[in-house]
Design an enzyme around this catalytic site. Sequence first.
Site, PDB file in Angstrom:
ATOM      1  N   GLU A 134      -5.726-108.364 -70.597  1.00 43.91           N
ATOM      2  CA  GLU A 134      -4.788-108.987 -71.528  1.00 43.91           C
ATOM      3  C   GLU A 134      -5.451-109.568 -72.778  1.00 43.91           C
ATOM      4  O   GLU A 134      -4.957-109.396 -73.893  1.00 43.91           O
ATOM      5  CB  GLU A 134      -4.023-110.121 -70.816  1.00 43.91           C
ATOM      6  CG  GLU A 134      -3.102-109.675 -69.711  1.00 43.91           C
ATOM      7  CD  GLU A 134      -1.737-109.228 -70.220  1.00 43.91           C
ATOM      8  OE1 GLU A 134      -1.587-109.030 -71.435  1.00 43.91           O
ATOM      9  OE2 GLU A 134      -0.833-109.065 -69.378  1.00 43.91           O
ATOM     10  N   SER A 153       5.251-110.975 -73.194  1.00 46.59           N
ATOM     11  CA  SER A 153       4.464-111.889 -74.016  1.00 46.59           C
ATOM     12  C   SER A 153       5.320-113.094 -74.420  1.00 46.59           C
ATOM     13  O   SER A 153       5.822-113.803 -73.556  1.00 46.59           O
ATOM     14  CB  SER A 153       3.905-111.147 -75.227  1.00 46.59           C
ATOM     15  OG  SER A 153       2.923-111.911 -75.885  1.00 46.59           O
ATOM     16  N   HIS A 161      -3.045-105.998 -73.710  1.00 47.50           N
ATOM     17  CA  HIS A 161      -1.744-106.636 -73.836  1.00 47.50           C
ATOM     18  C   HIS A 161      -0.736-105.640 -74.401  1.00 47.50           C
ATOM     19  O   HIS A 161      -0.957-105.032 -75.443  1.00 47.50           O
ATOM     20  CB  HIS A 161      -1.894-107.841 -74.777  1.00 47.50           C
ATOM     21  CG  HIS A 161      -0.750-108.780 -74.796  1.00 47.50           C
ATOM     22  ND1 HIS A 161      -0.397-109.558 -73.718  1.00 47.50           N
ATOM     23  CD2 HIS A 161       0.127-109.107 -75.789  1.00 47.50           C
ATOM     24  CE1 HIS A 161       0.628-110.322 -74.041  1.00 47.50           C
ATOM     25  NE2 HIS A 161       0.974-110.058 -75.291  1.00 47.50           N
TER      26      HIS A 161
END
Length: 550
Positions: free
Chosen positions: A340, A215, A443
Site C-alpha cells: 500500500e 482509500s 494502493h
Amino acid sequence: MNKIIILLIILLSFDIISAAKKFGRKGIRTLGDNEVLLSDGAIRGTVTDTHRVFYGIPFARPPIDELRYEDPQPPKPWSYVRDGTKQRDQCIQDCKLGKGSCSEVGTSEDCLYLDVFIPRTVNPGSKVPVMVFIPGGAFTQGTGSCPLYDGLKFANSSVIVVNVNYRLGVLGFLCTGLLSGNFGFLDQVMALDWVQENIEVFGGDKNQVTIYGESAGAFSVAAHLSSEKSEGKFHRAILSSTPYTVGLKSQTVARGFAGRFSSKIGCDLEDIDCHRSKSPEEILAIQKELGLAIGDKILDAFTIWSPVVDGINVNEQPLTMIKQGTTHDVPTIIGDNQDEAILFVYMTYKNVVIPSSYRTMVHVLFGIANGNKVLEHYPLPGFLKDSRPILSKLLTDYLFRCPGRYHVSKSAQANESPIYHYQYKQVLSGGHSFEACEGLVCHGTELPMVFNTYESALDLDLEEEEEEFAEQLNNYFVNFIKYSNPSHPNGLPTPKVWNPTTKTTNTSLVMKLGFEVKDLITNDPKCDLFDSLSYNGYTKDQNRMRKSKK
C-alpha cells in the site's frame, strides 16, 4: 367539441394520477424505456443491449454562491426531461490519480451528481441489490464519473451501481467556528438519502444497499459506519485500503488548517462572505500550497482536508468506535493491498532516504522508546542504503494492514453481522503507471480488476488466467452485495469458500491467482506491537513536526 376535449383531459389526468399512485411519487414511464420519473423530475438515459445508464442525476442543489460552505440542499424539481446521456463535471480538484481515474469532462463547483448503472431487464418491482461507490483520492481528488469505476460489469451481474461525487478539499471540509467542515461527508449522506427515495424507480431494493469505498472512500465508509446521520441508509459495507491510522480531523486541528488557509487567501477565518467571493481557481491554488507546519502531526500530510469529528455528523474516530463496539452492525468486507505505502513514500521522497533520516522519522512518529521497539521489527538498512523500502513496509502495516486487522478482530467480537477480510496480492500485469510500483501491489491496484475495467480504463491486455481471476474477484463482491456472503451457494461461482472471521475463527482470503485461505489474527508480532501502541493515542510530544536542532 370543447366538451370532448375537456373530457379527454380529465380522463388523461385520472390515468396520470393512477400511475402516480401505482409507483408512488415516481415511476418508470415505459418498461424497458430510457426515461424514468424521479421524485424531482424526469431524466433520459442510454439503453444498450446489456444495460441502461443514467449519467448526471442531481442529488443536491448546486453548492454555489450562497450555498458554498453550506450543508447540501435537496435539488429543485424540474419540469422537463433532463439529459442523462452524458457525464457531468467532477468536483473542483487538480486530479493526478492516473489513467482512467479522473473525469474526462472537466471540473466545476456544480458537481453534486451521480451516475446509475442498471441491468437491462429490470423493472420497478425487480428489487435488485444496490452498490453505492464512494471514490477515494485523499479527500482532494477523485470522482465517481471516470472510466475506472464504470459499473457495466456489476450491472451485468444484476447489481445496480450508483457512483457518487462529493465536494473535495477546502470546498468540502473547511471548518471554522461557524462551519462544520463536513460538507463533503454530508454530500455522501444526501446521496444515500437520494437512493432511499429513488432507487426503486430503477428496479433497486432500498433495503439492500451496500456502500463501497476505496482509500479516502473507504475512510468515508468507516465514517458512515460511525455516524448517526447514515444509520439505516445502508445495509452492507465494503472498505478497501482504509488508512485508519491517519485519522479524521479533530475540530481543533481542522480549524488550524482553516486558519492558515484563510490567511493565505486574504480572509478572516469567520468571514464567510469573503470566502464565498473567492474563485474556485484561487481556492484550489492556495489549497495546493498549504502544507504542514511546526506542531502538526506528520500523518496529517496524507489528508490535510477530511471529515471532521464534530460530535454531530461524525461522532468519534471510527477506530475508537470500532474498539468500543458502537459502530453500525452490518455485514462488512475489509481488506488491503500488499504494498500500500510504496506509492506514497516514493512520491514524497523522490531520492534516497538514508538510514539516519529513517531512524529520525520513526522516532518522530512514535517517540524514542516506542520508536526503538518499532525499529526492532523494521530495522535500519545497511550504511547509506536506501531506507524507502523498509519505510514503505512499516507504513503499509501501520496505516493499513494492522488497523484493518484490528477492525476485523474487534468487530468479530462485538457484532452479530459477519465480517470478511482479504489481502490483495495480485500484481497488475502490463506495467504500472508509477515506476516504483512495477512488479508490486500498490494502493488501488485491485480496482480495475474488481470493476473489470482493466481494458476499457487502462488499455491492459491480460492473460486468460488473469481475466478469469478478475471475473472470480468480481463474483465474490457481487455475491456479498446480494447475499451478505461472498461464497453464497446460490451465488456466482468462486474458487474458494471465503468464510467470515468470527469469535473463534480467523479466516482471511488471499486474492491472487488461484486464491488462498489463511489465518489472519495470530502470529503477527508487528501488528501486535502496533495494537499495543494504539493507532490514534499518541501524546502531544510524539508524532509531530519539530524544529530541527542547530
